[in-house]
Scaffold this active site. Sequence first.
Site, PDB file in Angstrom:
ATOM      1  N   ASP A 179       8.394   1.808  37.708  1.00 33.43           N
ATOM      2  CA  ASP A 179       7.778   0.662  38.720  1.00 33.43           C
ATOM      3  C   ASP A 179       6.368   0.521  38.723  1.00 33.43           C
ATOM      4  OD1 ASP A 179      10.263  -0.339  39.724  1.00 33.43           O
ATOM      5  OD2 ASP A 179      10.122   1.036  41.597  1.00 33.43           O
ATOM      6  N   LYS A 227      17.521   5.227  45.150  1.00 32.10           N
ATOM      7  CA  LYS A 227      16.525   5.691  44.401  1.00 32.10           C
ATOM      8  C   LYS A 227      15.991   6.928  44.905  1.00 32.10           C
ATOM      9  CE  LYS A 227      14.261   1.314  42.832  1.00 32.10           C
ATOM     10  NZ  LYS A 227      13.088   0.790  42.872  1.00 32.10           N
TER      11      LYS A 227
END
Length: 291
Positions: free
Chosen positions: A108, A72
Amino acid sequence: MVESSGKNACVIGYPIKHSRSPRLHGFWLQHYGIEGCYAAESIAPEALPTFLDSLKKGTLIYCGGNATIPHKEAVLALADHADETAKVLGAANTYWVEDGALHVSNTDTYGFLGNLDDGAPDWDASKVSGAKTAIVLGAGGASRAIVYGLITRGFKSIILANRTVERAHALADHFSDLALANDCEIMPQSLPQAEAHLSQADLLVNTTSLGMVGQDDLVFSLDSIPRSAVVTDIVYTPLETDLLKQARANGNRTVDGLGMLLHQAVPGFEKWFGVRPEVTDALRNHVLQDL
Ligand code: ATR
């Protein structure tokens, strides 16, 4: 690599075999009758730059995908363009190629907010004219995305509780300018201290892995939480964690963590396949069958 004549996307991680994303996106591909596939690719960290280079050159079958642990941060570092959320969070979970350039995003926060909007409508409007207070347990990557979302939704007080209090301080420092600009105070604390402040909560969020199957239990008493507070957990195995069970028994509104996984997938699917997909009970049941 998986072949198909349509558009294709994949999740990259290392290891990758436990990812739920292929099942999730596979449902939507079939539901919307889109020719294409969503695969899982195991990419070792040292192979990531070559993978992304090939993607940009168009020599792979993929137009984009998701990034998970441990990629990420690296995907963000290697991107040509990052959206605001990815920059603020310092991590990206979604990528795509446009005109030979690598674009990344982090969905997210979107997933967290979308899940609450769906599961507890008006969860963020309980005190329109007053100061809304959230208690957030945990100070890792998931907490970062959630705290960001809560600041943007007008929470004025965020009690940020973590086992390692220094990490809560570091996260509060990370958001200090944004919090100041939004008239929000972030208060780093220990977990027991947060329990003592529970009577002020409009929202309680568990962002730690505690309570997950195979992990330790989250020991946190909800005795003094107001009945009006919403309680949510990012853990979705089990779907109803002990925390949510306790909250439901208290009469609080609860939102389980599976919805965050489903909602965070929406913007990526739209980017790669051109259709904005819906989070439905059918999708939820399909993913649930394999948990
Ligand atoms: P993620 O990116 O999923 O948030 P992470 O960055 O590893 O994962 O963060 C995990 C969170 O769960 C942290 O807040 C961690 O607390 P510490 O910072 O003190 O490690 C919390 N956590 C994990 N195991 C825990 C445990 N046994 N007791 C209390 N907190 C725990």
